[in-house]
Scaffold this motif. Structure first.
Motif, PDB file in Angstrom:
ATOM      1  N   TYR A   1      -8.344   2.682 -20.726  1.00  9.41           N
ATOM      2  CA  TYR A   1      -7.187   3.522 -20.412  1.00  9.41           C
ATOM      3  C   TYR A   1      -5.998   3.177 -21.317  1.00  9.41           C
ATOM      4  O   TYR A   1      -5.320   4.073 -21.815  1.00  9.41           O
ATOM      5  N   GLU A   2      -5.776   1.906 -21.543  1.00  8.12           N
ATOM      6  CA  GLU A   2      -4.672   1.502 -22.432  1.00  8.12           C
ATOM      7  C   GLU A   2      -4.913   1.994 -23.856  1.00  8.12           C
ATOM      8  O   GLU A   2      -3.992   2.498 -24.507  1.00  8.12           O
ATOM      9  N   LYS A   3      -6.139   1.879 -24.346  1.00 11.42           N
ATOM     10  CA  LYS A   3      -6.461   2.355 -25.707  1.00 11.42           C
ATOM     11  C   LYS A   3      -6.255   3.864 -25.827  1.00 11.42           C
ATOM     12  O   LYS A   3      -5.997   4.367 -26.913  1.00 11.42           O
ATOM     13  N   CYS A   4      -6.396   4.575 -24.719  1.00 10.36           N
ATOM     14  CA  CYS A   4      -6.221   6.031 -24.724  1.00 10.36           C
ATOM     15  C   CYS A   4      -4.786   6.442 -24.404  1.00 10.36           C
ATOM     16  O   CYS A   4      -4.515   7.622 -24.194  1.00 10.36           O
ATOM     17  N   GLY A   5      -3.877   5.480 -24.378  1.00  7.48           N
ATOM     18  CA  GLY A   5      -2.459   5.805 -24.245  1.00  7.48           C
ATOM     19  C   GLY A   5      -1.879   5.734 -22.849  1.00  7.48           C
ATOM     20  O   GLY A   5      -0.714   6.099 -22.651  1.00  7.48           O
ATOM     21  N   PHE A   6      -2.641   5.278 -21.877  1.00  7.52           N
ATOM     22  CA  PHE A   6      -2.106   5.150 -20.526  1.00  7.52           C
ATOM     23  C   PHE A   6      -1.276   3.881 -20.425  1.00  7.52           C
ATOM     24  O   PHE A   6      -1.617   2.855 -21.017  1.00  7.52           O
ATOM     25  N   GLU A   7      -0.194   3.964 -19.672  1.00 11.09           N
ATOM     26  CA  GLU A   7       0.697   2.827 -19.458  1.00 11.09           C
ATOM     27  C   GLU A   7       0.800   2.550 -17.963  1.00 11.09           C
ATOM     28  O   GLU A   7       0.680   3.457 -17.149  1.00 11.09           O
ATOM     29  N   HIS A   8       1.059   1.297 -17.638  1.00 11.29           N
ATOM     30  CA  HIS A   8       1.215   0.918 -16.238  1.00 11.29           C
ATOM     31  C   HIS A   8       2.439   1.616 -15.648  1.00 11.29           C
ATOM     32  O   HIS A   8       3.436   1.821 -16.336  1.00 11.29           O
ATOM     33  N   CYS A   9       2.343   1.979 -14.375  1.00 11.59           N
ATOM     34  CA  CYS A   9       3.435   2.696 -13.709  1.00 11.59           C
ATOM     35  C   CYS A   9       3.455   2.320 -12.232  1.00 11.59           C
ATOM     36  O   CYS A   9       2.598   1.583 -11.745  1.00 11.59           O
ATOM     37  N   SER A  10       4.420   2.858 -11.532  1.00  9.57           N
ATOM     38  CA  SER A  10       4.519   2.689 -10.080  1.00  9.57           C
ATOM     39  C   SER A  10       3.500   3.606  -9.402  1.00  9.57           C
ATOM     40  O   SER A  10       2.996   4.551 -10.010  1.00  9.57           O
ATOM     41  N   PRO A  11       3.232   3.356  -8.131  1.00  6.29           N
ATOM     42  CA  PRO A  11       2.345   4.264  -7.400  1.00  6.29           C
ATOM     43  C   PRO A  11       2.856   5.707  -7.478  1.00  6.29           C
ATOM     44  O   PRO A  11       4.060   5.950  -7.509  1.00  6.29           O
ATOM     45  N   PHE A  12       1.950   6.637  -7.516  1.00  5.49           N
ATOM     46  CA  PHE A  12       2.281   8.060  -7.599  1.00  5.49           C
ATOM     47  C   PHE A  12       1.582   8.778  -6.447  1.00  5.49           C
ATOM     48  O   PHE A  12       0.786   8.189  -5.721  1.00  5.49           O
ATOM     49  N   ALA A  13       1.918  10.033  -6.271  1.00  3.60           N
ATOM     50  CA  ALA A  13       1.334  10.860  -5.196  1.00  3.60           C
ATOM     51  C   ALA A  13       1.461  10.116  -3.866  1.00  3.60           C
ATOM     52  O   ALA A  13       2.551   9.673  -3.524  1.00  3.60           O
ATOM     53  N   ASP A  14       0.358   9.960  -3.144  1.00  2.00           N
ATOM     54  CA  ASP A  14       0.404   9.319  -1.827  1.00  2.00           C
ATOM     55  C   ASP A  14       0.047   7.834  -1.858  1.00  2.00           C
ATOM     56  O   ASP A  14      -0.112   7.212  -0.813  1.00  2.00           O
ATOM     57  N   TYR A  15      -0.108   7.273  -3.047  1.00  2.00           N
ATOM     58  CA  TYR A  15      -0.463   5.858  -3.160  1.00  2.00           C
ATOM     59  C   TYR A  15       0.719   4.975  -2.780  1.00  2.00           C
ATOM     60  O   TYR A  15       1.875   5.377  -2.889  1.00  2.00           O
ATOM     61  N   ILE A  16       0.408   3.754  -2.365  1.00  2.79           N
ATOM     62  CA  ILE A  16       1.427   2.745  -2.093  1.00  2.79           C
ATOM     63  C   ILE A  16       1.053   1.476  -2.870  1.00  2.79           C
ATOM     64  O   ILE A  16      -0.093   1.322  -3.308  1.00  2.79           O
ATOM     65  N   GLU A  17       2.030   0.589  -3.044  1.00  5.95           N
ATOM     66  CA  GLU A  17       1.752  -0.686  -3.708  1.00  5.95           C
ATOM     67  C   GLU A  17       0.597  -1.374  -3.000  1.00  5.95           C
ATOM     68  O   GLU A  17       0.524  -1.381  -1.773  1.00  5.95           O
ATOM     69  N   ASP A  18      -0.302  -1.942  -3.794  1.00  2.04           N
ATOM     70  CA  ASP A  18      -1.494  -2.586  -3.253  1.00  2.04           C
ATOM     71  C   ASP A  18      -1.947  -3.626  -4.276  1.00  2.04           C
ATOM     72  O   ASP A  18      -2.090  -3.292  -5.455  1.00  2.04           O
ATOM     73  N   PRO A  19      -2.178  -4.865  -3.860  1.00  3.59           N
ATOM     74  CA  PRO A  19      -2.588  -5.882  -4.831  1.00  3.59           C
ATOM     75  C   PRO A  19      -3.943  -5.592  -5.479  1.00  3.59           C
ATOM     76  O   PRO A  19      -4.259  -6.150  -6.526  1.00  3.59           O
ATOM     77  N   TYR A  20      -4.729  -4.696  -4.901  1.00  5.24           N
ATOM     78  CA  TYR A  20      -6.036  -4.354  -5.468  1.00  5.24           C
ATOM     79  C   TYR A  20      -5.979  -3.113  -6.367  1.00  5.24           C
ATOM     80  O   TYR A  20      -7.007  -2.697  -6.880  1.00  5.24           O
ATOM     81  N   SER A  21      -4.807  -2.550  -6.532  1.00  3.51           N
ATOM     82  CA  SER A  21      -4.661  -1.330  -7.338  1.00  3.51           C
ATOM     83  C   SER A  21      -3.768  -1.540  -8.537  1.00  3.51           C
ATOM     84  O   SER A  21      -2.767  -2.275  -8.476  1.00  3.51           O
ATOM     85  N   VAL A  22      -4.130  -0.860  -9.619  1.00  6.49           N
ATOM     86  CA  VAL A  22      -3.302  -0.754 -10.819  1.00  6.49           C
ATOM     87  C   VAL A  22      -3.087   0.740 -11.033  1.00  6.49           C
ATOM     88  O   VAL A  22      -4.048   1.529 -10.977  1.00  6.49           O
ATOM     89  N   PHE A  23      -1.847   1.127 -11.254  1.00  4.66           N
ATOM     90  CA  PHE A  23      -1.508   2.531 -11.467  1.00  4.66           C
ATOM     91  C   PHE A  23      -1.126   2.705 -12.926  1.00  4.66           C
ATOM     92  O   PHE A  23      -0.391   1.898 -13.496  1.00  4.66           O
ATOM     93  N   MET A  24      -1.623   3.788 -13.522  1.00  3.07           N
ATOM     94  CA  MET A  24      -1.358   4.056 -14.929  1.00  3.07           C
ATOM     95  C   MET A  24      -1.062   5.542 -15.109  1.00  3.07           C
ATOM     96  O   MET A  24      -1.536   6.382 -14.325  1.00  3.07           O
ATOM     97  N   THR A  25      -0.309   5.865 -16.148  1.00  2.00           N
ATOM     98  CA  THR A  25       0.031   7.256 -16.413  1.00  2.00           C
ATOM     99  C   THR A  25       0.173   7.476 -17.908  1.00  2.00           C
ATOM    100  O   THR A  25       0.367   6.525 -18.680  1.00  2.00           O
ATOM    101  N   LYS A  26       0.067   8.731 -18.282  1.00  2.07           N
ATOM    102  CA  LYS A  26       0.199   9.120 -19.692  1.00  2.07           C
ATOM    103  C   LYS A  26       0.905  10.468 -19.738  1.00  2.07           C
ATOM    104  O   LYS A  26       0.511  11.398 -19.027  1.00  2.07           O
ATOM    105  N   LEU A  27       1.934  10.551 -20.565  1.00  2.00           N
ATOM    106  CA  LEU A  27       2.575  11.844 -20.803  1.00  2.00           C
ATOM    107  C   LEU A  27       1.739  12.606 -21.811  1.00  2.00           C
ATOM    108  O   LEU A  27       1.266  12.040 -22.794  1.00  2.00           O
ATOM    109  N   LEU A  28       1.522  13.881 -21.535  1.00  2.00           N
ATOM    110  CA  LEU A  28       0.681  14.710 -22.420  1.00  2.00           C
ATOM    111  C   LEU A  28       1.534  15.546 -23.364  1.00  2.00           C
ATOM    112  O   LEU A  28       2.677  15.798 -23.122  1.00  2.00           O
TER     113      LEU A  28
END
Length: 151
Positions: free
Chosen positions: A124-151
């Motif tokens: 995901y990082e090689k494809c341009g995704f960057e770490h971000c805060s939870p989005f949509a209905d997600y909440i902070e979770d130690p087992y989750s990593v959230f990533m996003t990419k502007l298109l």
């Protein structure tokens, strides 16, 4: 390799989705597993694809519409016999292209935080995704990593 829209009715794809969910449950507690089952992948707003070669299922992935400008990558999975062959990159590129064609301005995803998910996070990082805060209905979770990419 051929990517095709999949209606999730085939035995092979149903088996791969069950493997995907079982693997997620092996690596994270149930409340931290956000993988969609077959019924979840059939919901309106979700497009599901599978990757095939010579009649053999290699992997899958999905795109979920969060709103008219934001999509989410879901159910990225490579069949165990086809790891490190470029299946996931091919699927991710397909999903990113489709998101752009739909006019999405952003594409996001949730993946695991444990070491088992390092290859996915690197892709995901090689494809341009960057770490971000939870989005949509997600909440902070130690087992989750959230990533996003502007298109």
């Amino acid at each position: 390799m051929e990517i095709r829209i999949d209606d999730l009715s085939g035995v092979e794809i149903q088996h791969l989705i069950r493997q995907h969910i079982a693997s997620m449950l092996d690596q994270s507690p149930p409340e931290s597993v956000h993988a969609l089952d077959v019924n979840g992948l059939k919901q309106p707003g979700v497009t599901f694809w599978s990757v095939w070669e010579d009649g053999e299922l290699l992997g899958c992935g999905a795109l979920k519409e969060l709103d008219t400008e934001h999509g989410e990558v879901k159910s990225m999975r490579t069949a165990s016999g086809h790891l490190r062959k470029g299946v996931a990159r091919l699927m991710l590129n397909h999903i990113m292209t489709e998101a752009g064609n739909r006019g999405y301005r952003r594409l996001s995803l949730e993946t695991g935080s444990t070491d088992d998910f390092i290859p996915a996070r690197i892709l995901y990082e090689k494809c341009g995704f960057e770490h971000c805060s939870p989005f949509a209905d997600y909440i902070e979770d130690p087992y989750s990593v959230f990533m996003t990419k502007l298109l």
